[in-house]
Scaffold this motif. Sequence first.
Motif, PDB file in Angstrom:
ATOM      1  N   LEU A   1       3.895   6.627 -10.024  1.00 21.63           N
ATOM      2  CA  LEU A   1       4.398   7.145  -8.966  1.00 21.63           C
ATOM      3  C   LEU A   1       4.702   6.445  -7.699  1.00 21.63           C
ATOM      4  O   LEU A   1       5.049   6.701  -6.373  1.00 21.63           O
ATOM      5  CB  LEU A   1       3.310   8.259  -8.624  1.00 21.63           C
ATOM      6  N   THR A   2       4.437   4.911  -7.959  1.00 22.30           N
ATOM      7  CA  THR A   2       4.896   4.177  -6.903  1.00 22.30           C
ATOM      8  C   THR A   2       6.570   4.285  -6.457  1.00 22.30           C
ATOM      9  O   THR A   2       7.027   4.639  -7.478  1.00 22.30           O
ATOM     10  CB  THR A   2       4.526   2.662  -7.212  1.00 22.30           C
ATOM     11  N   PRO A   3       6.890   4.080  -5.332  1.00 26.48           N
ATOM     12  CA  PRO A   3       8.160   4.231  -4.823  1.00 26.48           C
ATOM     13  C   PRO A   3       9.312   3.420  -5.889  1.00 26.48           C
ATOM     14  O   PRO A   3      10.208   4.386  -6.369  1.00 26.48           O
ATOM     15  CB  PRO A   3       8.478   3.856  -3.479  1.00 26.48           C
ATOM     16  N   PRO A   4       8.813   2.292  -6.230  1.00 23.72           N
ATOM     17  CA  PRO A   4      10.007   1.573  -6.974  1.00 23.72           C
ATOM     18  C   PRO A   4      10.038   2.276  -8.491  1.00 23.72           C
ATOM     19  O   PRO A   4      11.179   2.755  -9.066  1.00 23.72           O
ATOM     20  CB  PRO A   4       9.504   0.229  -7.171  1.00 23.72           C
ATOM     21  N   GLU A   5       8.712   2.518  -8.889  1.00 25.12           N
ATOM     22  CA  GLU A   5       8.498   3.030 -10.434  1.00 25.12           C
ATOM     23  C   GLU A   5       9.259   4.410 -10.548  1.00 25.12           C
ATOM     24  O   GLU A   5      10.261   4.616 -11.331  1.00 25.12           O
ATOM     25  CB  GLU A   5       7.434   3.162 -10.824  1.00 25.12           C
ATOM     26  N   LEU A   6       9.060   5.408  -9.598  1.00 28.14           N
ATOM     27  CA  LEU A   6       9.591   6.827  -9.581  1.00 28.14           C
ATOM     28  C   LEU A   6      11.287   6.656  -9.268  1.00 28.14           C
ATOM     29  O   LEU A   6      11.711   7.474 -10.193  1.00 28.14           O
ATOM     30  CB  LEU A   6       8.954   7.669  -8.528  1.00 28.14           C
ATOM     31  N   ALA A   7      11.564   5.911  -8.204  1.00 24.64           N
ATOM     32  CA  ALA A   7      12.933   5.813  -8.038  1.00 24.64           C
ATOM     33  C   ALA A   7      13.810   5.307  -9.239  1.00 24.64           C
ATOM     34  O   ALA A   7      14.897   5.870  -9.574  1.00 24.64           O
ATOM     35  CB  ALA A   7      13.190   5.176  -6.658  1.00 24.64           C
TER      36      ALA A   7
ATOM     37  N   GLU B   1      -3.641   7.678  -3.072  1.00 19.64           N
ATOM     38  CA  GLU B   1      -3.560   6.453  -2.223  1.00 19.64           C
ATOM     39  C   GLU B   1      -3.708   4.942  -3.307  1.00 19.64           C
ATOM     40  O   GLU B   1      -4.427   5.311  -4.202  1.00 19.64           O
ATOM     41  CB  GLU B   1      -4.741   6.195  -1.437  1.00 19.64           C
ATOM     42  N   MET B   2      -2.521   4.407  -3.039  1.00 14.68           N
ATOM     43  CA  MET B   2      -2.438   3.283  -4.044  1.00 14.68           C
ATOM     44  C   MET B   2      -2.293   1.942  -3.563  1.00 14.68           C
ATOM     45  O   MET B   2      -1.686   1.788  -2.233  1.00 14.68           O
ATOM     46  CB  MET B   2      -1.356   3.468  -5.153  1.00 14.68           C
ATOM     47  N   ARG B   3      -3.004   0.953  -4.016  1.00 19.25           N
ATOM     48  CA  ARG B   3      -2.839  -0.468  -3.709  1.00 19.25           C
ATOM     49  C   ARG B   3      -1.975  -1.307  -4.789  1.00 19.25           C
ATOM     50  O   ARG B   3      -2.425  -0.976  -5.973  1.00 19.25           O
ATOM     51  CB  ARG B   3      -4.017  -1.227  -3.380  1.00 19.25           C
ATOM     52  N   THR B   4      -0.844  -1.755  -4.503  1.00 20.51           N
ATOM     53  CA  THR B   4      -0.153  -2.337  -5.804  1.00 20.51           C
ATOM     54  C   THR B   4       0.372  -3.662  -5.521  1.00 20.51           C
ATOM     55  O   THR B   4       0.646  -4.027  -4.426  1.00 20.51           O
ATOM     56  CB  THR B   4       0.848  -1.217  -6.081  1.00 20.51           C
ATOM     57  N   TRP B   5       0.216  -4.506  -6.687  1.00 25.63           N
ATOM     58  CA  TRP B   5       0.848  -5.910  -6.788  1.00 25.63           C
ATOM     59  C   TRP B   5       1.476  -6.081  -7.877  1.00 25.63           C
ATOM     60  O   TRP B   5       1.355  -5.502  -9.076  1.00 25.63           O
ATOM     61  CB  TRP B   5      -0.432  -6.974  -7.001  1.00 25.63           C
TER      62      TRP B   5
ATOM     63  N   ARG C   1       5.874   7.157  -0.900  1.00 26.06           N
ATOM     64  CA  ARG C   1       6.203   5.969   0.110  1.00 26.06           C
ATOM     65  C   ARG C   1       5.386   4.553   0.364  1.00 26.06           C
ATOM     66  O   ARG C   1       3.987   5.153   0.253  1.00 26.06           O
ATOM     67  CB  ARG C   1       6.740   6.446   1.555  1.00 26.06           C
ATOM     68  N   PHE C   2       5.980   3.764   0.666  1.00 23.79           N
ATOM     69  CA  PHE C   2       5.029   2.599   1.084  1.00 23.79           C
ATOM     70  C   PHE C   2       4.717   2.735   2.551  1.00 23.79           C
ATOM     71  O   PHE C   2       5.576   3.123   3.397  1.00 23.79           O
ATOM     72  CB  PHE C   2       5.887   1.207   0.792  1.00 23.79           C
TER      73      PHE C   2
ATOM     74  N   TYR D   1       0.949  -1.155   0.016  1.00 26.03           N
ATOM     75  CA  TYR D   1       0.189   0.095   0.098  1.00 26.03           C
ATOM     76  C   TYR D   1       0.942   1.287   0.027  1.00 26.03           C
ATOM     77  O   TYR D   1       1.692   1.341   1.009  1.00 26.03           O
ATOM     78  CB  TYR D   1      -0.832  -0.262   1.150  1.00 26.03           C
ATOM     79  N   ALA D   2       0.731   2.183  -1.077  1.00 23.71           N
ATOM     80  CA  ALA D   2       1.581   3.292  -1.119  1.00 23.71           C
ATOM     81  C   ALA D   2       0.820   4.621  -1.266  1.00 23.71           C
ATOM     82  O   ALA D   2      -0.371   4.388  -1.496  1.00 23.71           O
ATOM     83  CB  ALA D   2       2.624   3.087  -2.383  1.00 23.71           C
ATOM     84  N   GLN D   3       1.546   5.559  -0.818  1.00 22.23           N
ATOM     85  CA  GLN D   3       0.791   6.927  -0.823  1.00 22.23           C
ATOM     86  C   GLN D   3       1.593   7.829  -1.421  1.00 22.23           C
ATOM     87  O   GLN D   3       2.993   7.868  -0.961  1.00 22.23           O
ATOM     88  CB  GLN D   3       0.488   7.460   0.691  1.00 22.23           C
TER      89      GLN D   3
END
Lengths: 277, 369
Positions: free
Chosen positions: B146-152, B88-92, B223-224, B61-63
């Motif tokens: 914009l999920t932390p892994p994708e953006l970073a 607010e994002m839920r990601t799998w 961030r997650f 769950y990321a924000q």
Amino acid sequence: MIRVELAKLFRRPRTYVIAGLLCALPFTVAVFLATTRIPPPPGQGGAFLSAVLSNGTLYPAAAMALVLPVFLPVSVAVLAGDSVAGEASTGTLRYLLIRPVGRSRLLVAKLVSLVTFVLFAIMTVLITSYVTGLVLFGVGTSAAGVTLPPDVTSLSGVTISPAGLVLRLLGTVAYIVISMLGVAAIALFLSTVTDSALGAAMGALAVLVTSQVLVTLDAAAAIRPYLPTRYWLAWVDFFREPVLWRDIERGAGIQLVYLVVLLGAAWANFLTKDIAN
Amino acid sequence: MVRTVVAAQGLRRWALVLGLVAVLAAVPVTIAVWPAPAAGVEPATLRARIAASGAQAYHGYAQSTGLLGLPALPNLAQVTALASGTTEMRTWYAAKDRWRVDVLGEGTERDLYQTPQAQFVWDFGDNQLTRIEGDQPVRLPRAADLTPPELARRILTTAAGDRVEELGGKRVAGVEAAGLRLIPASADTTVDHVDVWADPGNGLPLQTEITAKGGSRPVFVTRFLEIHFGAPDDAVLIPPAPRPGIGYTTTTAPDILGAINRRRPVALPAALAGLPRRDAIAGLSAAGVYGTGLSSVVVAALPGRFGGPAYQQIETYGQKIEGVDAAVIATGLLSVLAVRAGNRTYLVAGLVGTPLMQRLAVGLAEAPG
């Protein structure tokens, strides 16, 4: 003691008047929706309202979204604020405490009575809104006359079976009861502080309105997770697939903290309080 | 005497309640300030692990929170909301071609599924399922970026030539993460530094913060709040099936930029304001990328019916640029420029300052239409 309080709850006409008013709001909205067939734009208006036009079985969820933000907490605050202060102002608290029962037990009985009222009110809203949804919106036919499956669409797009819908609605009822515990605890505590039932109810409502304003304020983000109304709408997460438990768990947890602290404060205050009148 | 005993009992009860409050209030404070041990990973090593973390499966769950204050632009409201609000994002995530990101709202949800065959978008508000076929040479930014892994990973790849420094560890979503700070060398970019915290073992980025020049705190944070490493359940990666009662369409261009790219091929100049055009993607004509690293800008050519309202909105909220038909909104981090040249409107966006945007405005106004 609990039995006496429950009997008192169901003997009073105001219980049924409040439940009736709670049922009237979703019914009024349903009549307008069914007459005009104008759903709110996506993302605006009450949750699920745009979806109920194609399937009336989802209307109980939409009804919950309508009564939860204002109507239900106001009802709980009024009843909880009245529970001790009302007895004090009418002069019956002294006679109530003459009986061989502890004050702690009286507080618990008052709380049980409030929880019962919330359950009664929500079940009434659910049943009446289910019937309203079936009658006004129907099941299985859309505006275009296409036959729909009996399942309803979750927020995530996959279907929820009728059995799944019942389970999720039961989860919703349980969560909303827990959400109202915080309101009840705040009003119950204030009810032990003042002899004015109106003052206690207004005090609880002031806390809730302040909380609602702070929840939407980005500058107050640091305290947002601890506000009593922060997770009120988390019951919507029962209708996602898979169910999103994160906010539901946090919402239940924060309500229990408020309950323990404020019930504790009510107990500390009430046990040694002078009953003057 | 009786009063004293009662008062003492009352005090004891209140002390018990206040003690309980103190304990309950101390729990979140203690968790927040509990120091995270240093992970002891070299910044270069961590950067390499982050770059290779695309194979790490996870769900969480990321924000993301942006403080850029961009006004809603016509047809681009979903994009500007990403930069100016909380998402607010839920990601799998199972693999590069099998993942799902849900954007959650109160009583609404918009889900993006990536399957090996196609992408699917489910929008509960519109009651609409959309199948997106084929590659998208150009598209608008979306929440899944914009999920932390994708953006970073995107930032570190874009700024491949910029140096990184070690940053103190931080506990993110219960993981003791190792940190690195990226410091861009370019004078044109508005980015002062980008902080990334990642799992020291598998390199999966867990928090990314972008701080603008002259700013004391980050203006964009993703961030997650919850993270679980390991493959998600296969069932959650299967998109909803089309069925009666919900809308269903198939498209190859899911957003306005894709649609313009397919219908209105535009020849963008080979260089602008001294910056060479560096993208060379087959099928991409409506938009171009100029410059290098974090000072890159994206230029899109919009036809009049889309460009006119966007230009007016930017002119209303932004600053007019002297000498040309152009206006710019500078948020401190992201700048958005609109230039009118003939019947065409150019939209330029990038993490660059106003001086470069002014040079780009002049370049676009003089570009052959």
